[in-house]
Design a protein around this motif. Sequence first.
Motif: not given
Length: 203
Positions: A83-102
């Motif tokens: 999880v990059t720093t940008v992703e931590r600050k902008n959670s909208a970007l996180l759903h792609a990586g999280a979606g892959c795991v889900l």
Amino acid sequence: MKKTPKGERTEYDRLELIREMEKTLPYKRFVHTMGVAAVAAGLAMRHGEDVRRTEVAGILHDCAKKLSAEEMIRLCEKGGIPVTTVERKNSALLHAGAGCVLASQRFGITDEEILGAIRWHTTGKPGMTTMEKIVFIAGYIEPGRKDLPGMDEIREAAFRDLDEALVMILTNTLEYLESRGSEIDPMTRDTCDYYKKELGRKT
Ligand SMILES: [Fe+2]
């Protein structure tokens, strides 16, 4: 169930996956999802990619969209996705990586290409597979998207040359984020530069 040489399942129950998305996603997001799945399938037909598997990637690409930032971070950590720093600050970007795991853990997707298409659908990445490019592009051009600048040209380009459409989308996205002073994931810039070069090589 068909399997690839690596033992991956290649057929998934699309009706079941669609029903799951209908249950989990808010109505607007679900309609967007179905738009992406349909456009992705169409682009797969045009560009010689596997239609069913590409559609599955489209159906599942936003499967983590409704989770909280904490849940998304937990999923990424569980799946070994940094999880990059940008992703931590902008959670909208996180759903792609999280979606892959889900998609892998909850929906049993083992197909690396489908998982990659989910993983990279927001920022893209240099050296994408055809399926990854298609899902990234479909997310931008599906019929429900607002008429962003140059949309007609991008839609036309998508059915002509995927790399051309990628450069148009990434350039627009970077310009938009810059104009708003929003933080930009470095991967988006890297992807844009990479495909500009790719396009230069072709012409
Ligand atoms: Fe998304």
